[in-house]
Design an enzyme around this catalytic site. Structure first.
Site, PDB file in Angstrom:
ATOM      1  CD  GLU A  37       1.654  73.715  76.856  1.00  0.00           C
ATOM      2  OE1 GLU A  37       1.420  73.285  75.710  1.00  0.00           O
ATOM      3  OE2 GLU A  37       2.628  73.354  77.519  1.00  0.00           O
ATOM      4  CG  HIS A  38      -3.547  77.289  75.889  1.00  0.00           C
ATOM      5  ND1 HIS A  38      -4.827  77.044  75.435  1.00  0.00           N
ATOM      6  CD2 HIS A  38      -3.256  76.281  76.751  1.00  0.00           C
ATOM      7  CE1 HIS A  38      -5.293  75.941  76.025  1.00  0.00           C
ATOM      8  NE2 HIS A  38      -4.362  75.459  76.820  1.00  0.00           N
ATOM      9  CB  SER A  71      -3.440  50.018  64.290  1.00  0.00           C
ATOM     10  OG  SER A  71      -2.782  50.381  65.487  1.00  0.00           O
ATOM     11  CG  ASP A 178       0.705  68.196  68.813  1.00  0.00           C
ATOM     12  OD1 ASP A 178       1.300  69.031  69.517  1.00  0.00           O
ATOM     13  OD2 ASP A 178      -0.419  67.746  69.075  1.00  0.00           O
TER      14      ASP A 178
HETATM   15  P1  ADP Z   1      -2.738  62.250  71.771  1.00  0.00           P
HETATM   16  O1  ADP Z   1      -2.532  63.305  72.817  1.00  0.00           O
HETATM   17  O2  ADP Z   1      -2.143  60.944  72.203  1.00  0.00           O
HETATM   18  O3  ADP Z   1      -2.316  62.677  70.410  1.00  0.00           O
HETATM   19  P2  ADP Z   1      -5.280  62.278  70.478  1.00  0.00           P
HETATM   20  O4  ADP Z   1      -6.683  62.204  70.998  1.00  0.00           O
HETATM   21  O5  ADP Z   1      -4.883  63.445  69.687  1.00  0.00           O
HETATM   22  O6  ADP Z   1      -4.320  62.040  71.731  1.00  0.00           O
HETATM   23  O7  ADP Z   1      -5.011  61.006  69.566  1.00  0.00           O
HETATM   24  C1  ADP Z   1      -5.310  59.721  70.087  1.00  0.00           C
HETATM   25  C2  ADP Z   1      -6.027  58.899  69.035  1.00  0.00           C
HETATM   26  O8  ADP Z   1      -5.089  58.563  67.990  1.00  0.00           O
HETATM   27  C3  ADP Z   1      -6.533  57.575  69.546  1.00  0.00           C
HETATM   28  O9  ADP Z   1      -7.793  57.708  70.139  1.00  0.00           O
HETATM   29  C4  ADP Z   1      -6.574  56.756  68.267  1.00  0.00           C
HETATM   30  O10 ADP Z   1      -7.742  57.052  67.521  1.00  0.00           O
HETATM   31  C5  ADP Z   1      -5.378  57.264  67.511  1.00  0.00           C
HETATM   32  N1  ADP Z   1      -4.190  56.434  67.758  1.00  0.00           N
HETATM   33  C6  ADP Z   1      -3.169  56.683  68.603  1.00  0.00           C
HETATM   34  N2  ADP Z   1      -2.230  55.710  68.532  1.00  0.00           N
HETATM   35  C7  ADP Z   1      -2.677  54.816  67.616  1.00  0.00           C
HETATM   36  C8  ADP Z   1      -2.178  53.585  67.069  1.00  0.00           C
HETATM   37  N3  ADP Z   1      -1.002  53.056  67.464  1.00  0.00           N
HETATM   38  N4  ADP Z   1      -2.927  52.967  66.126  1.00  0.00           N
HETATM   39  C9  ADP Z   1      -4.095  53.492  65.710  1.00  0.00           C
HETATM   40  N5  ADP Z   1      -4.608  54.624  66.183  1.00  0.00           N
HETATM   41  C10 ADP Z   1      -3.939  55.278  67.117  1.00  0.00           C
HETATM   42 MG    MG Z   2      -3.097  64.467  69.469  1.00  0.00          MG
END
Ligand code: ADP
Ligand code: MG
Length: 388
Positions: A37-38, A71, A178
């Site tokens: 982590e980090h 979506s 990721d």
């Molecule tokens: P995570 O830790 O889940 O990756 P992030 O902030 O990096 O969190 O990404 C989350 C963002 O990705 C959401 O706010 C949205 O904008 C987008 N997102 C996630 N899942 C979907 C989906 N199924 N359809 C459209 N956008 C999505």
């Molecule tokens: Mg993310």
């Protein structure tokens, strides 16, 4: 619904939305970081695995240059011209899928000459739980466009395309972990990634054979307010490296820590000690998995949590409580996972004790007056693939 059902549903929804069948459905998973982590932005080591929660993208090329995305996550349909797509005209959720098209353009694809596309997304990756719903979208769209546009990019390149989209089109300053896990993951395995050389190796986890499950405890504490903390930790790491006269903390070993203590303040030293010992713990975890199997990694996971709690100071009371209670209920090792200041903890747990861990952590949260956590198991799974 089974995963096959969701893939079929995505194709059906595509047809309802766009009035013609999709060319195919591609999917890519979320991920959990087992340890490391980090360390990514310090050019160190990480050990994530892809999970059995995925994002499906039904995609079909068009005869013009437009790109349209929808979506299940949102009611809006977003449309852009590929020839003019860029960080300045992308925002919201559609910046993830459309940012991939732009990032491919940055990698030599002539977007003005490409056929446009329609894409519809469905997902079982929870948003914002630290399981990387964002990389799951990027992986699915990147693989789909690579295939339909016949680009022939390899998966490490597609991971870098995903990172570029997230850094520039979305504007989130994240590493490459990721996207690598989502694109390179393998069933029952982790992706051992060297964030300096970007070389990766698949490492067998063997959790199920050893009678173990990975329990995720989503504390529901939002880490969105943590931007300041993340930037401060990065700055401390840079200051520590500068004080030691090295390019990055990757060049510092555990044996250098005595000297490090003398050339920086105590707080910077503890930040450095976390990164340096965390890199060593990733290597120790890989070695233990290869030589002894997953029952041997519990203590290393525990030590990682202590380091993040005391040296890097990125834990919160909910994460500490989840870790302590999971261990007392029989988990063989537990740690917070992800960037910190909230998000989720993981507990490596004998399968027969999963219910016990779930009940005990839930009770402890209630007694402490914390919001109820969401607790579920995940399985190390295959990375991005074409469904049909
Ligand atoms: P995570 O830790 O889940 O990756 P992030 O902030 O990096 O969190 O990404 C989350 C963002 O990705 C959401 O706010 C949205 O904008 C987008 N997102 C996630 N899942 C979907 C989906 N199924 N359809 C459209 N956008 C999505
Ligand atoms: Mg993310």
């Amino acid at each position: 619904m089974t995963h096959d059902d969701i893939a079929t549903q995505a194709a059906t929804d595509f047809e309802a939305q766009f009035g013609r069948p999709a060319d195919g459905v591609w999917s890519s998973p979320g991920r959990v970081n087992l340890i490391g982590e980090h360390t990514d932005y310090n050019e160190g080591f990480v050990l994530p695995f892809a999970i059995d929660r995925r994002t499906w993208a039904a995609v079909g090329l068009r005869d013009d240059n437009a790109a349209r995305v929808t979506s299940t996550f949102s009611d809006e349909e977003v449309e852009v011209e590929l020839s003019s797509v860029g960080p300045d005209n992308l925002d919201g959720w559609s910046a993830y899928p459309l940012g991939i098209a732009w990032a491919l353009g940055q990698n030599g694809v002539d977007l003005a000459e490409q056929r446009g596309f329609d894409a519809h997304l469905d997902s079982t990756v929870p948003v914002g739980a630290g399981l990387s719903s964002s990389a799951a979208i990027e992986g699915a769209i990147a693989l789909a466009l690579d295939e339909r546009w016949q680009l022939g990019f390899d998966r490490p390149t597609l991971a870098r395309v995903g990172q570029l989209a997230e850094n520039e089109a979305v504007g989130a300053p994240t590493g490459i972990m990721d996207q690598s896990a989502s694109l390179l993951g393998r069933r029952d395995s982790a992706v051992f990634l060297d964030c300096r050389s970007l070389r990766s190796e698949i490492v067998d986890l063997g959790f199920a054979d050893a009678g173990l499950a990975i329990v995720i405890i989503d504390t529901k504490v939002s880490h969105s307010h943590a931007t300041g903390g993340y930037a401060a930790r990065r700055a401390s790491c840079e200051a520590g490296a500068a004080a030691l006269g090295v390019e990055s903390l990757r060049d510092v070993g555990v044996a250098d820590l005595d000297r490090a203590r003398e050339v920086m303040d105590d707080e910077t030293f503890r930040r450095v000690r976390h990164v340096v010992t965390e890199n060593a713990r990733v290597l120790a975890t890989v070695r233990a998995l290869r030589e002894s199997g997953p029952l041997a990694i519990g203590e290393i996971l525990d030590a990682s949590h202590v380091s993040m709690r005391d040296d890097f100071e990125i834990s919160v009371p909910q994460l500490d409580l989840a870790v302590v209670e999971a261990r007392e209920a029989g988990a063989i090792g537990a740690r917070m996972t992800g960037g910190g200041f909230g998000g989720a903890a993981i507990a490596l747990t004998p399968i027969e004790l999963v219910d016990e861990v779930t009940a005990r952590v839930s009770d402890a949260f209630e007694r402490a007056g914390f919001t109820a956590p969401e607790i579920f198991t995940v399985t190390p799974s295959d990375g991005a693939k074409r469904e049909f």
